[in-house]
Scaffold this active site. Structure first.
Site, mmCIF file in Angstrom:
data_model
loop_
_atom_site.group_PDB
_atom_site.id
_atom_site.type_symbol
_atom_site.label_atom_id
_atom_site.label_comp_id
_atom_site.label_asym_id
_atom_site.label_seq_id
_atom_site.Cartn_x
_atom_site.Cartn_y
_atom_site.Cartn_z
ATOM 1 N N ARG A 143 -2.019 -10.697 -7.042
ATOM 2 C CA ARG A 143 -1.308 -9.852 -6.094
ATOM 3 C C ARG A 143 -0.046 -10.585 -5.639
ATOM 4 O O ARG A 143 0.013 -11.827 -5.676
ATOM 5 C CB ARG A 143 -2.174 -9.549 -4.871
ATOM 6 N N LYS A 167 -7.852 -11.123 -0.677
ATOM 7 C CA LYS A 167 -8.064 -10.320 0.526
ATOM 8 C C LYS A 167 -9.310 -10.775 1.266
ATOM 9 O O LYS A 167 -10.320 -11.118 0.661
ATOM 10 C CB LYS A 167 -8.199 -8.840 0.143
ATOM 11 N N HIS A 235 3.252 -5.316 -8.260
ATOM 12 C CA HIS A 235 1.953 -4.663 -8.431
ATOM 13 C C HIS A 235 1.863 -3.952 -9.776
ATOM 14 O O HIS A 235 0.779 -3.850 -10.367
ATOM 15 C CB HIS A 235 1.698 -3.681 -7.288
ATOM 16 N N ARG A 238 0.788 -6.422 -12.223
ATOM 17 C CA ARG A 238 -0.660 -6.649 -12.071
ATOM 18 C C ARG A 238 -1.440 -5.530 -12.757
ATOM 19 O O ARG A 238 -2.441 -5.783 -13.436
ATOM 20 C CB ARG A 238 -0.992 -6.721 -10.578
ATOM 21 N N HIS A 261 -11.439 -7.664 -6.988
ATOM 22 C CA HIS A 261 -11.863 -6.428 -6.338
ATOM 23 C C HIS A 261 -13.269 -6.602 -5.770
ATOM 24 O O HIS A 261 -14.190 -7.015 -6.495
ATOM 25 C CB HIS A 261 -11.872 -5.263 -7.329
ATOM 26 N N TYR A 270 -8.867 1.967 -13.776
ATOM 27 C CA TYR A 270 -8.233 1.612 -15.042
ATOM 28 C C TYR A 270 -8.889 2.291 -16.232
ATOM 29 O O TYR A 270 -8.291 2.373 -17.299
ATOM 30 C CB TYR A 270 -8.226 0.091 -15.227
#
Length: 295
Positions: A143, A167, A235, A238, A261, A270
């Site tokens: 990210r 995150k 992004h 990514r 994730h 995806y």
């Protein structure tokens, strides 16, 4: 904001490890709701229901995000004994369809890197830095925030992996390919030592390189490479990393780990981008694929 919303945000930070950007988004949504209907800890159900009209002009995704923030706050308020009722049912519940991510084609990726490599060939520090940045975005799927805030200590020594803090403060190991390792080595040889900084990509003031500047440099590089700047961002690189890995046969669970994730559902988007490969996979690998209708 009210003392109740301040306490809720403190809980998100302390107990759930919410990232700074996440906390800022919650704070903004809750503050705007309180501007409209007052202290959320005591707001009447009818007032909460009235937010639907105030949000009427917003996109469904924005309404869904705001409603989610309020639902979580009301649950917290009940747990703390500030409310006896839960007015969440009065909030709008739009179905926000998650958009498919933009993805660059292989030809566009090749053009971008050809341009970056040519510019870095002269050894100019900013050009070498940009090459290292895009190598890590596309080669490791970082990210933008993870990339610009990488500490110098994250650079691999004995194994080709970066230690990345994502995150919510979650750490993960991210593989670094040979190309990215070479670009990193070139950058480290040119990286400024003054002012002292603990970051891999320092700013002129000793902090870290900014996300905004990263966006600007990548869009400018795209324009020089003959790519529409409107379709590219950190992004998007990514997303290209994830999609092209999936095209190459990567397992979805592995991709989830690489991208950091928390929920596999986030990674599953995806599969829509790469639906053609999945259809071909079923047709070639399913046990009945080799049977004819006359068998």
């Amino acid at each position: 904001m009210s003392a109740a919303t301040d306490a809720f945000l403190a809980m998100l930070a302390a107990e759930r490890g919410a990232a700074r950007n996440t906390l800022a988004a919650y704070a903004r949504d809750l503050a705007q709701a309180e501007e409209a209907i007052g202290d959320l800890a005591v707001a009447e159900r009818d007032a909460v229901a009235g937010l639907a009209g105030k949000w009427a002009a917003l996109a469904p995704a924005s309404v869904a995000r705001k409603a989610s923030a309020l639902r979580q706050f009301f649950g917290f308020a009940i747990d703390e004994g500030w409310r006896q009722d839960d007015p969440s049912a009065a909030l709008p519940a739009p179905r926000a369809r998650r958009p498919l991510p933009k993805v660059l084609g292989h030809d566009q990726i090749a053009a971008l890197f050809t341009r970056a490599e040519a510019e870095a060939a002269g050894g100019e520090p900013k050009a070498v830095r940009l090459l290292a940045l895009i190598e890590l975005l596309y080669g490791s799927g970082l990210r933008a925030t993870e990339l610009v805030s990488l500490p110098l200590s994250a650079v691999p020594r004995d194994a080709p992996f970066l230690t990345v803090t994502g995150k919510g403060g979650a750490s993960r190991m991210v593989p670094v390919g040979a190309r990215a390792l070479e670009a990193l080595g070139r950058w480290l040889a040119l990286r400024p030592q003054v002012p002292p900084s603990r970051y891999l990509f320092p700013s002129a003031k000793g902090g870290h390189f900014s996300r905004v500047r990263l966006f600007q440099l990548i869009k400018a590089l795209a324009a020089r490479a003959g790519i529409d700047p409107a379709i590219i961002s950190p992004h998007v690189l990514r997303h290209a990393f994830a999609t092209h890995l999936l095209e190459g046969g990567a397992d979805l669970r592995v991709l989830q780990t690489l991208l950091g994730h928390a929920d596999i559902a986030t990674t599953q988007i995806y599969t829509h981008v790469d639906s053609a490969r999945l259809v071909a996979l079923v047709n070639s690998r399913h046990p009945l694929a080799t049977r004819t209708t006359s068998d």
